[in-house]
Design an enzyme around this catalytic site. Sequence first.
Site, mmCIF file in Angstrom:
data_model
loop_
_atom_site.group_PDB
_atom_site.id
_atom_site.type_symbol
_atom_site.label_atom_id
_atom_site.label_comp_id
_atom_site.label_asym_id
_atom_site.label_seq_id
_atom_site.Cartn_x
_atom_site.Cartn_y
_atom_site.Cartn_z
ATOM 1 C CG ASP A 161 -1.827 1.427 1.131
ATOM 2 O OD1 ASP A 161 -2.491 1.454 0.284
ATOM 3 O OD2 ASP A 161 -1.617 2.164 2.113
ATOM 4 N NE ARG A 168 -4.756 4.979 -4.969
ATOM 5 C CZ ARG A 168 -5.190 5.147 -3.722
ATOM 6 N NH1 ARG A 168 -4.545 4.251 -2.810
ATOM 7 N NH2 ARG A 168 -6.423 5.670 -3.533
ATOM 8 C CB SER A 183 -5.297 2.156 -0.012
ATOM 9 O OG SER A 183 -4.707 2.913 1.055
ATOM 10 C CE LYS A 187 -3.950 2.010 4.863
ATOM 11 N NZ LYS A 187 -3.695 3.308 4.219
#
Length: 433
Positions: A161, A168, A183, A187
Amino acid sequence: MQMADLLNRKKAGLALTASEIEYFVAGFTAGSIPDYQASALLMAICLRGMTDEEAAILTDCMARSGDMLDLSAVDGVTADKHSTGGVGDKTTLIVAPLCAAAGLKIAKMSGRGLGHTGGTVDKLESIPGFRVTLSNEAFFEQVNRVGVSVIGQTGNLAPADKKIYALRDATQTVDSIALIAASIMSKKLAAGARNLVLDVKCGSGAFMQTQEDAQHLARLMVEIGKRCGRRVTAVITDMDTPLGTHIGNALEVTEALEILQNRGDKDLRVLCLALSAQLLKSGLGLSDDKAMQKAEQILKSGAAYKKFLEMVEAQGGDAELLRRNPDFLHAKCSRTVPAPRDGYIVHMQTRVVGESAQLLGAGRAKKDDAIDYAAGLVLHKKTGNLCRAGEPLVTLYAADAARLDEGEARFLSALEFGDVPPQKKPLILGKVE
Ligand code: URA
């Protein structure tokens, strides 16, 4: 397998297979897939979208790209919360101890903030002595003994990520709902909790500007959670006005202490109860009504307040200071700004209010900037309130007068006054279960 095949398939709007997604995440994280090919794929995903299945596979691969926190050392039902971020959002400081007082186990890793104020970890660090770095053993021991611990992110959580997000950011592909969902959820999956409540914010102070986008993001994150074996619910909430009245690190701890003592801003209290009730419902298997009753009873009884102080003490913070003086940190300079005219506040550009807090010193513009824990602002009037010219509008706190000047000018530029009250918007706009 070759990146060219993935690029052609996604360019044509076809779904990628599980092995293609695994190939991309593993190769890009390891450095064998170059940035230019990864950027092209991210742009194709942005334009063509992903199916729910692709998004869930991408999330799972990103979660597994680094350490997966094993919470099996925690006895009991683990729970976590996540907010997509907004101005004045101090809900973790209230929801985490409340749910722990109800019997859930909150082993929470939280981030530092970039932008208008710090993240939860910065807010907690404003408490003298509070430690946000614990070994895994100490973290689990505290969660078992106290029921709650909030620490900074440790280990190598979802490194894919980190790499994908940086790309990104540089390629204008942040705003793909599939990529945002993957994303955030990667996590959360790596952080290990079985039950998760998401607070998806929408409005002028949020990542999602419209309710429609917030609804899509919430639905997709809940779906990803389900496909990955977690119980996830989402609440969609308004962020067109700051949450509560205090914005800034220590100031937000002060406001959280007020709510924990059953006082303070009504909207903030309502939202904290709603988020807590969602977690109690999924974690303890309660009905909506019973979960809400339990959350209210715990808040009213002072058990959540006691639990918060217990957590502070366990992590080395000066709980006695908070008990004696909830308003525990004072900025060098302050200024109360009067309302410039008679009228209703019809709109607050909430992101701009956040920028004002950052200019006062409460947030970071760059990753390594220092934060002034005492800086920030306290709103005396919010959207919908009637002001008389000269009445206190906001009190600003900063280290010097120059910062107060900058913060004041930015704050005033966020406000729109009118002669008729605006239509009141609900705080809780929807739920996805
Ligand atoms: N927050 C995240 O963690 N990831 C995103 O892509 C957007 C917001």
